[in-house]
Motif scaffolding. Sequence first.
Motif, short mmCIF file in Angstrom:
data_model
loop_
_atom_site.label_atom_id
_atom_site.label_comp_id
_atom_site.label_asym_id
_atom_site.label_seq_id
_atom_site.Cartn_x
_atom_site.Cartn_y
_atom_site.Cartn_z
N LYS A 49 -6.40 -3.85 -7.48
CA LYS A 49 -5.07 -4.44 -7.42
C LYS A 49 -4.80 -4.87 -5.98
O LYS A 49 -4.20 -4.13 -5.17
N SER A 50 -5.32 -6.04 -5.63
CA SER A 50 -5.13 -6.58 -4.28
C SER A 50 -5.36 -8.07 -4.32
O SER A 50 -6.05 -8.57 -5.22
N ARG A 67 -11.66 6.69 -5.86
CA ARG A 67 -10.36 6.69 -5.17
C ARG A 67 -9.64 5.36 -5.42
O ARG A 67 -9.00 4.79 -4.53
N GLY A 68 -9.83 4.84 -6.63
CA GLY A 68 -9.14 3.61 -7.02
C GLY A 68 -9.62 2.38 -6.27
O GLY A 68 -8.90 1.39 -6.18
N GLN A 69 -10.84 2.40 -5.75
CA GLN A 69 -11.26 1.24 -4.97
C GLN A 69 -12.71 0.85 -5.20
O GLN A 69 -13.51 1.64 -5.70
N SER A 94 -2.80 5.08 -2.93
CA SER A 94 -4.20 4.66 -2.75
C SER A 94 -4.66 3.70 -3.85
O SER A 94 -5.79 3.23 -3.82
N THR A 95 -3.76 3.37 -4.79
CA THR A 95 -4.19 2.56 -5.94
C THR A 95 -4.05 1.05 -5.71
O THR A 95 -4.51 0.28 -6.54
N GLN A 96 -3.43 0.63 -4.64
CA GLN A 96 -3.25 -0.81 -4.47
C GLN A 96 -3.17 -1.24 -3.01
O GLN A 96 -2.94 -0.42 -2.13
N ASN A 122 -9.00 -2.47 -3.14
CA ASN A 122 -8.46 -2.02 -4.43
C ASN A 122 -8.57 -3.17 -5.43
O ASN A 122 -8.31 -4.33 -5.07
N THR A 154 -14.55 2.44 -10.18
CA THR A 154 -13.78 2.67 -8.95
C THR A 154 -13.97 4.13 -8.52
O THR A 154 -14.24 5.00 -9.34
N ARG A 157 0.85 -1.20 0.00
CA ARG A 157 0.00 0.00 0.00
C ARG A 157 0.89 1.25 0.00
O ARG A 157 0.99 1.97 0.99
#
Length: 739
Positions: free
Chosen positions: A419-420, A442-444, A375-377, A417, A440, A372
Amino acid sequence: MIKFKFYIIFSLLIFSLGETVHAGSEINELKVINLQTEELSMIMTVGKDSTVYFQYFGRKIDDASPYLDKQTYRRIDYGTDPHGYLAAGGRSYREPALRVTHSDGDLNTELAYVTHQQKELTDNNVVQTIITLQDKKLPLVVELIITAYVKENVFTQRVNIINKQNKSVVLHNFYSSYLPIRAKKYYLNSFHGAWAQEMFIEESLLNHGIKSIENKMGVRTTHTENPSFILSLDMPLNENVGDVIGGALAWSGNYKLNFEIDEFDILNITAGINPYASEYRLAPNETFHAPEMIYTYSTSGAGGVSRNLHDWARGYQVYDAQTIRPTLLNSWEGAYFTFNEQTITDMIDDAANMGLEMFVLDDGWFGNKYPRSSSTQGLGDWQVTQDKLPRGIDYLADYAINKGIKFGIWIEPEMVNPKSELAEDHPEWIVKADGRPVPTTRGQWLLDLTNPEVQDFVFEVFDDVMKQSDNISYIKWDANRHVQSVGSAQLTADAQSHFWIKYIQGLYSVYERIRDKYPNILIQACSSGGGRIDYGALKYHQEVWTSDNTDARSRIFIQYGTNMIYPALVTGSHVSAVPNHQTGNITPLKFRFDMAMSGRFGMELQPKDLSEKERAFAKEAIENYNRIRDIIMEGDLYRIISPYEGKGLYAIMYVSKNKKRAVVFDYCFEYQGRTRNSQSIKLKGLNPELDYKVTELNVEKSGFWGNKKVFSGEYLINEGINPQLQKIYDSAVFILEAE
Ligand code: GLA
């Protein structure tokens, strides 16, 4: 029961508790139900047609018996008289609190009185009345539950809707309460805003038709509007005088509060869960529990409403309100995602040296396959990032304890995310509509808390984090997006509309489990700052993160609005650096401290960036805060100057319950020229018969001529004090101590 005769007086003609009549039949004797607090009455009657009519809410009327005969001269066959709980159908035509399609397709519901019962809940102060109603034709039961908080002058209302038909019914409207009010004019003050600009106040003179306060975002619902209001009767809202109603809904999901002025100039308020896209199929024998709507009525303006709500919230709603909240340093604005073990231990050292009581490690500590680092992953993968914090959370928490301070940590367990590892492992847990893109924010993405497996997961995230160390005292629970492209893989096609309600019920059930296991942990409700400021969330949380906006000037307005409804002990308020990512306002450090000290105080910056002189100031200000903190957290709030008056000034004070101590905050946020020097701020809430020593805090040398002098309460109330605040961002804090 008889113990309550002073507060709860039923019909003087008949005293009939628990009597049962067949729904819909004519009743033999009329009844009056007079619910009372120390200063208020809420009065209903049961008419000959067995309908419960709402008669009155306002200043106390002991003898309510005239309501049995009272004539409105309106034609009863038009269905015009307000009901206790208004259902769609029969003669009713206003915005209904309840709208049902019955199992046989019937669209009408006509609620008739069945019985009412009353019981004392706690300590001679809380009395609950349950009025049971049933549809005249079909077995649909409504329990209207009204709780009176006698000393606080608060009533709460909610309903249980019980389907006793042998097939499902569909609920369209299922509001918690219906409240009709009579006045000549209605001035609605509601709270609006956006992310980082929460709780700005707007007053509107209501006119005929419907005005609604609502939210449809599902999660993170209070940035744009808040499920609360202050309604001034007959005249614009005044801080000190006038009849004023305050209302707030205890629900963290979609809400709607409707204000409908009808043809008789009656204001009909319906408030509760938003019916938007939420048709609820209620199975046979299932009960729908609506959340609580809180009301107070004050005859001393907005100030009285706030003090009533604060007392009630601290006494009965806010989790663990009796515990004084610790001061803290939060790592977010000081480190963001970029830190290592040393960064954190240095911050802990600095927090301890400045006299703060807790350190909170914010975002950025977890994720290994996808660390982390932004905020993207990584969101969803709640394992410590090995190469960032090799000795884990345990080491950091112990480190803090060894330095004499507590340790807290950030989580955001409802979200993930793309990406997780979590998103890779559990695509079925994500909120999405079949066959549509999953947007998404905030990328989530959002996890589907209607799903019991997800509820278990969220509980386990909390539990696992807690297991990382015995020394975790505080969790900052974040929620950084709202619902988009609604859809749940685990709800059936005809139950998709249950999503909004089931999500929040799922969230609350997780909190119930957490609170069972961890009754003492401090939990902050953060939701991109003030996205979850409501009395539903506060039942499980000790505090909220008031706003992501830490700019001291913006905070004047944000905290002024928030503390209208919610008490200061729940409003996290931090000193940050200037400029920071929100502001170019170069407010002096003293102004920032003076502002943050009016709530639950904390700091959110890199202490290393402070000069020696600034650190020394911080240390002293934190000591000062410890001296006044109990007054702020437990005392009565009096607002002296509203920032909305347009003079660039703001002043509030808190007075201890025994009136022996008080703290005054005075701020100037526009240059005052030569006009201000001569003006005094008149203090409120003090005892005119006591003498108070006035001491300015957070200054080396006070510019106030009366510093450390003793003044009579009478003088302070009638003349006041006149600190010299002239330049932009001048500010002053005073402690008043009775001699
Ligand atoms: C949200 C919160 C902030 C901070 C960040 C971390 O924006 O409101 O206080 O915790 O998340 O990502």
